[in-house]
Design an enzyme around this catalytic site. Structure first.
Site, PDB file in Angstrom:
ATOM      1  N   SER A   1       1.096  -1.110  -0.356  1.00  0.00           N
ATOM      2  CA  SER A   1      -0.694   0.280  -0.173  1.00  0.00           C
ATOM      3  C   SER A   1       0.654   1.239   0.023  1.00  0.00           C
ATOM      4  O   SER A   1       0.367   2.472  -1.127  1.00  0.00           O
ATOM      5  CB  SER A   1      -0.533  -0.104   0.906  1.00  0.00           C
ATOM      6  OG  SER A   1      -0.436   0.151   1.961  1.00  0.00           O
TER       7      SER A   1
ATOM      8  N   HIS B   1      -1.888  -8.479   2.489  1.00  0.00           N
ATOM      9  CA  HIS B   1      -2.112  -7.902   3.113  1.00  0.00           C
ATOM     10  C   HIS B   1      -2.552  -7.006   3.769  1.00  0.00           C
ATOM     11  O   HIS B   1      -2.427  -7.921   4.846  1.00  0.00           O
ATOM     12  CB  HIS B   1      -1.308  -6.537   1.913  1.00  0.00           C
ATOM     13  CG  HIS B   1      -1.068  -5.417   2.398  1.00  0.00           C
ATOM     14  ND1 HIS B   1      -0.064  -5.215   3.563  1.00  0.00           N
ATOM     15  CD2 HIS B   1      -0.902  -3.873   1.865  1.00  0.00           C
ATOM     16  CE1 HIS B   1       0.166  -3.380   3.759  1.00  0.00           C
ATOM     17  NE2 HIS B   1      -0.195  -2.984   2.581  1.00  0.00           N
TER      18      HIS B   1
ATOM     19  N   HIS C   1       6.326 -12.078   8.371  1.00  0.00           N
ATOM     20  CA  HIS C   1       6.911 -11.270   7.453  1.00  0.00           C
ATOM     21  C   HIS C   1       7.267 -10.969   6.877  1.00  0.00           C
ATOM     22  O   HIS C   1       8.797 -11.613   6.804  1.00  0.00           O
ATOM     23  CB  HIS C   1       6.438  -9.540   8.863  1.00  0.00           C
ATOM     24  CG  HIS C   1       6.238  -8.433   8.225  1.00  0.00           C
ATOM     25  ND1 HIS C   1       7.577  -8.025   7.898  1.00  0.00           N
ATOM     26  CD2 HIS C   1       5.709  -7.351   8.384  1.00  0.00           C
ATOM     27  CE1 HIS C   1       7.059  -6.269   7.814  1.00  0.00           C
ATOM     28  NE2 HIS C   1       5.685  -6.713   7.926  1.00  0.00           N
TER      29      HIS C   1
ATOM     30  N   ARG D   1       4.762  -4.702  17.071  1.00  0.00           N
ATOM     31  CA  ARG D   1       3.206  -4.411  16.949  1.00  0.00           C
ATOM     32  C   ARG D   1       2.031  -5.085  18.013  1.00  0.00           C
ATOM     33  O   ARG D   1       1.000  -5.241  18.965  1.00  0.00           O
ATOM     34  CB  ARG D   1       2.882  -3.792  15.772  1.00  0.00           C
ATOM     35  CG  ARG D   1       3.282  -2.553  15.235  1.00  0.00           C
ATOM     36  CD  ARG D   1       3.261  -2.259  13.887  1.00  0.00           C
ATOM     37  NE  ARG D   1       3.282  -3.343  13.452  1.00  0.00           N
ATOM     38  CZ  ARG D   1       3.210  -3.895  11.837  1.00  0.00           C
ATOM     39  NH1 ARG D   1       2.525  -2.875  11.602  1.00  0.00           N
ATOM     40  NH2 ARG D   1       3.496  -4.615  10.947  1.00  0.00           N
TER      41      ARG D   1
ATOM     42  N   ASP E   1      -1.057  -8.315  12.804  1.00  0.00           N
ATOM     43  CA  ASP E   1      -2.173  -9.438  12.193  1.00  0.00           C
ATOM     44  C   ASP E   1      -3.077 -10.319  12.911  1.00  0.00           C
ATOM     45  O   ASP E   1      -4.238 -10.185  13.661  1.00  0.00           O
ATOM     46  CB  ASP E   1      -2.879  -9.726  11.451  1.00  0.00           C
ATOM     47  CG  ASP E   1      -2.025  -8.260   9.858  1.00  0.00           C
ATOM     48  OD1 ASP E   1      -2.801  -7.373  10.399  1.00  0.00           O
ATOM     49  OD2 ASP E   1      -1.532  -8.331   9.120  1.00  0.00           O
TER      50      ASP E   1
END
Length: 474
Positions: A279, A309, A355, A364, A410
């Site tokens: 993105s 993504h 990743h 995160r 995620d």
């Protein structure tokens, strides 16, 4: 249509009359706020840009022929992974440390960025200021930015809502979101200025206007889409006593203090992840043609909507729920192992793990885990995620095909949202898109300020690669 955002309290401003500034070398300065220009983001950028332009000009003239790295065949045919070829100011990603926003790690951002409550999660407006200026803002600066965003959020034309409403309610939320952003494009200040012949040295100014308008307006559009699809189109007016993140949660229909804190954290963590992801790179690529921020961001959203993504956070929750449906909530480690192997043997990936750059657990993820331990330690799905953290990495390591077997951002976000009532996993990527507007738009402003050129890498054919390799081997 809706008012948005709020100022922070006078007491908070009095308690925060200084700001913290850091660079990658770790040096720290404390500077007093002395004038109105100090709380004006546009004025701050106008002061910073000439120095950065000169710095880049010198770098190019003195070191322009220095080789950064060698390109291998693996890089050419492997999605350009590991290839350094893009300038991105807002953040950088280290394989071992994770993301750094203008040199600050996730824990450091939590510590120094202004928060709505003492010891609370960072305000997204503070992260936006950091991404654009490289400086940690005071509460007074955050207040000024919040007021500016509130003003801009009121300028959404009616045709935007009508355009979205012309789509079937069954259209994917990301399709509706991208459509809404494209409908906003008709008010682009950059397009108007370009058609009037604005000089290149001032391209960044209308880009700034478009970028700030876009950041201010996407939460309103995103909430409109959510209420349209899932709540019978019953929209909720904004609460001017709330900040960007909390007001977004409120517009969606969630008013618990915990959900407000989660939305502040979620937006802050998802604002940026350097420039090489799909993105971010898409927005930079499209923006390099001098397409305005609306066109560039809409293109980025289409990349974000892909299963590899941004759609991954949706896939994680759906995968975990299917696991619970098959094995029950009180699942054993052996059952978990069997289900993971079943997923892998079917030719699928375990969503939320691995990743493209990171080689350790995503900080995160760790940050969200700490939030869960604080606010929902007994949630069954959170406990299941904790078990997966122990089970999945060894299996992926044994498989031998994954460089990074550890969980990414995620793996956790959907569980947190689900706990506080936002259960519609199909909508999750829209939340990601709202957050990512801050990082993408920050960089688009700097792209124009620094005069970065049209992106045009060289492509080759399979035959060219074969012939090149034969010559190299002889």
């Amino acid at each position: 249509m809706m008012t948005f955002f709020s100022g922070v309290s006078a007491l908070s401003m009095l308690l925060s009359r200084i700001f913290w500034q850091s660079n990658r070398s770790g040096s720290v300065r404390w500077l007093p706020i002395e004038s109105a220009s100090e709380i004006d983001l546009y004025a701050q950028l106008k002061e910073l840009i000439p120095e950065r332009q000169e710095r880049l000009k010198k770098l190019k003239s003195v070191h322009g022929k220095v080789h950064v790295e060698n390109v291998t065949v693996d890089m050419v045919i492997g999605g350009m992974r590991g290839m350094t070829g893009l300038l991105w100011e807002a953040s950088s990603l280290d394989p071992d440390e994770g993301i750094r926003f203008r040199g600050l790690s996730v824990p450091e951002c939590q510590k120094v960025l202004p928060a709505a409550t003492t010891g609370g999660e960072p305000l997204p407006e503070g992260m936006l200021w950091l991404l654009l200026t490289g400086k940690v803002p005071s509460m007074e600066q955050v207040d000024a930015l919040s007021k500016d965003l509130r003003r801009r959020a009121k300028m959404i034309p009616d045709h935007v809502y009508k355009t979205i409403a012309s789509l079937p309610k069954t259209a994917h939320p990301m399709t509706q979101f991208t459509t809404g952003v494209m409908a906003l494009q008709v008010q682009s200040e950059f397009q108007k200025a370009y058609e009037k012949g604005i000089p290149k040295s001032r391209f960044w100014e209308p880009t700034y206007e478009d970028a700030l308008n876009l950041i201010a307006q996407v939460p309103v559009i995103a909430a409109f889409i959510y209420r349209r699809i899932y709540k019978n189109g019953e929209n909720i007016p904004a609460d001017d006593a709330l900040d960007y993140g909390a007001n977004f949660a409120h517009l969606l229909g969630f008013d618990s203090p915990e959900m407000h804190e989660l939305m502040r954290l979620y937006i802050t963590l998802h604002t940026d992840h350097e420039g090489g992801n799909v993105s971010a790179h898409t927005a930079h690529l499209v923006g390099s043609t001098l397409s305005d921020p609306y066109l560039s961001f809409a293109a980025a959203l289409n990349g974000l909507a892909g299963p590899l993504h941004g759609l991954a956070n949706q896939e994680v929750l759906l995968w975990i729920k299917s696991l619970v449906e098959e094995c029950g909530e009180n699942v054993t480690k052996e059952q978990l192992k069997d289900y993971v192997w079943k997923t892998l043997n079917s030719g699928k990936v375990v969503p939320g793990f691995g990743h493209g750059i990171l080689r350790k657990t995503d900080p995160r993820y760790t940050c969200q885990r700490e939030f869960a331990l604080k606010h929902l330690p007994d949630d069954p799905l959170f406990q299941l995620v904790s078990q997966l953290y122990e089970v999945v990495p060894p299996i992926l390591t044994e498989l031998g095909k994954v460089r990074n077997p550890w969980p990414n951002v995620d793996a956790h976000s959907g569980i947190l949202l689900n706990h506080f009532g936002l259960t519609e996993a199909r909508y999750y990527t829209v939340l990601f898109g709202v957050s990512r507007s801050m990082g993408i738009c920050s960089q688009l402003i700097w792209d124009r300020a620094l005069g970065l050129p049209l992106e045009r890498p060289k492509s080759v054919t399979t035959e060219w690669l074969e012939n090149y390799c034969k010559k190299a081997a002889s």
